[in-house]
Motif scaffolding. Structure first.
Motif, PDB file in Angstrom:
ATOM      1  N   TYR A   1    -123.651 -59.393  31.316  1.00 27.34           N
ATOM      2  CA  TYR A   1    -124.149 -60.477  32.161  1.00 27.34           C
ATOM      3  C   TYR A   1    -123.466 -61.785  31.778  1.00 27.34           C
ATOM      4  O   TYR A   1    -122.794 -61.859  30.746  1.00 27.34           O
ATOM      5  CB  TYR A   1    -125.670 -60.632  31.998  1.00 27.34           C
TER       6      TYR A   1
ATOM      7  N   ALA B   1    -127.928 -53.633  28.255  1.00 25.53           N
ATOM      8  CA  ALA B   1    -127.576 -54.981  28.711  1.00 25.53           C
ATOM      9  C   ALA B   1    -126.981 -55.793  27.571  1.00 25.53           C
ATOM     10  O   ALA B   1    -127.326 -55.608  26.407  1.00 25.53           O
ATOM     11  CB  ALA B   1    -128.816 -55.683  29.256  1.00 25.53           C
TER      12      ALA B   1
ATOM     13  N   GLN C   1    -134.511 -53.519  35.461  1.00 26.99           N
ATOM     14  CA  GLN C   1    -133.234 -53.129  36.065  1.00 26.99           C
ATOM     15  C   GLN C   1    -132.274 -52.506  35.043  1.00 26.99           C
ATOM     16  O   GLN C   1    -131.338 -51.802  35.404  1.00 26.99           O
ATOM     17  CB  GLN C   1    -132.551 -54.342  36.713  1.00 26.99           C
TER      18      GLN C   1
ATOM     19  N   THR D   1    -133.725 -61.365  31.942  1.00 27.27           N
ATOM     20  CA  THR D   1    -134.452 -61.300  33.212  1.00 27.27           C
ATOM     21  C   THR D   1    -134.435 -59.882  33.787  1.00 27.27           C
ATOM     22  O   THR D   1    -135.456 -59.362  34.242  1.00 27.27           O
ATOM     23  CB  THR D   1    -133.850 -62.280  34.235  1.00 27.27           C
ATOM     24  N   ASP D   2    -133.274 -59.254  33.738  1.00 26.85           N
ATOM     25  CA  ASP D   2    -133.178 -57.894  34.279  1.00 26.85           C
ATOM     26  C   ASP D   2    -133.854 -56.868  33.378  1.00 26.85           C
ATOM     27  O   ASP D   2    -134.365 -55.846  33.863  1.00 26.85           O
ATOM     28  CB  ASP D   2    -131.715 -57.517  34.509  1.00 26.85           C
TER      29      ASP D   2
ATOM     30  N   ARG E   1    -136.991 -52.101  28.063  1.00 26.21           N
ATOM     31  CA  ARG E   1    -137.991 -52.463  29.085  1.00 26.21           C
ATOM     32  C   ARG E   1    -139.354 -51.914  28.643  1.00 26.21           C
ATOM     33  O   ARG E   1    -139.439 -50.893  27.968  1.00 26.21           O
ATOM     34  CB  ARG E   1    -137.593 -51.922  30.449  1.00 26.21           C
TER      35      ARG E   1
END
Length: 324
Positions: free
Chosen positions: A182, A154, A196, A190-191, A129
């Protein structure tokens, strides 16, 4: 009259059979199965190749997304399809890793398919991120090791490229992290964009746009040398991860028993597609390049699959992450 009618019917049947036998492949639409969701990195590669092959073959090559179970649903569908050259599979490294990840796989990757050729070998990127604290790869490694129970990694699901690269990253730093699977690359990204989750390891075909836009933070590429599109981004080896090189190679397969004529036609068309300037240019934008002619062969793809099954088996077994 009856004899003449029977003779005419027999002659017509013989003509139709001869015509069918001599008909040149392909005569109709070819379906290229992609065992992952539309819009993902493998789907992007497939659609570029399919569009160019359609022009060369004179028949439409349509992409059909059959996602689920880490790519094994789509691969299984092709394995059981008629071996007539009209159903092909474009799959990535997951064809090799599924042999170990799925202990009750319905097909045997090395036995259920014939081979057309390699397509491309897409580098991976280690990203996070955009507001993640570490500033370089060494700092990232130190930080996640010190906060292992708090860091989330992720991936797009078991067997996905991001899952495999994530496992290799954890193996390289000898630290288990909290993984968040996911249902596809899109939701995972997206997260990550939304903060997230913390870290992700995925193909440049999925991360290049976000890295260039500054919406995620990039730490390294997993190729042997730096990429032209990211000249300032070090390789993982430069960043301190010894021998950390992984690319997500893609290949084209057909069901076992497909006629050699069809395989030869598909192979020749694939080679032309990979030399198409528009395909090469788009690949470059995505941080990859078409496979060279020497790799776009059935023999090269088979050898690659065999060697990669051997390479990934101990990594998966050490992680103890199975999909069944």
């Amino acid at each position: 009259m009856l004899f003449k009618s029977l003779f005419a019917a027999t002659a017509l049947a013989a003509t139709l059979i001869a015509g069918a036998a001599n008909a040149e492949y392909p005569e109709r639409t070819i379906t290229m199965v992609v065992p992952f969701a539309a819009g993902g990195p493998t789907d992007t590669v497939a659609r570029l190749v399919a569009e160019s092959m359609s022009k060369d073959l004179g028949q439409q090559v349509i992409v059909e997304n059959v996602g689920g179970a880490g790519g094994t649903l789509g691969a299984g569908r092709v394995a059981s399809a008629d071996p007539d050259g009209y159903t092909v599979l474009l799959h990535h490294i997951g064809m090799a890793t599924s042999a170990t990840l799925y202990r009750n796989l319905a097909y045997k990757p090395l036995e259920a398919f014939d081979y057309v050729g390699l397509v491309t070998d897409v580098p991976m990127t280690i990203v996070a991120r955009k507001d993640f604290e570490p500033t370089d790869l060494k700092g990232l490694v130190d930080y996640v090791k010190a906060n292992a129970d708090k860091i989330t990694v992720a991936n797009a699901g078991l067997g996905a490229a991001s899952h495999l690269c994530g496992m290799m990253f954890m193996s390289a730093i000898q630290t288990s992290l909290v993984t968040v699977p996911y249902k596809g690359t899109g939701p995972a990204m997206t997260d990550l964009l939304g903060g997230q989750v913390d870290v992700m390891c995925d193909q440049t075909t999925n991360t290049a746009k976000q890295i260039q836009g500054g919406t995620i933070k990039a730490y390294a590429v997993t190729s042997a040398k730096r990429l032209d599109i990211f000249p300032d981004l070090p390789t993982a080896v430069e960043g301190g991860l010894k021998d950390f090189q992984v690319g997500i190679w893609h290949g084209v397969y057909v069901p076992k028993g497909t006629p050699k004529e069809a395989i030869d036609k598909l192979n020749a068309s694939l080679k032309k597609a990979l030399k198409d300037p528009s395909v090469a240019a788009r690949f470059a934008e995505l941080g990859t390049a078409p496979s060279p002619d020497a790799d776009v062969t059935p023999e090269a793809l088979k050898a690659k699959l065999e060697s990669e099954i051997t390479r990934w088996k101990p990594i998966i077994e050490a992680a103890g992450q199975y999909a069944d």
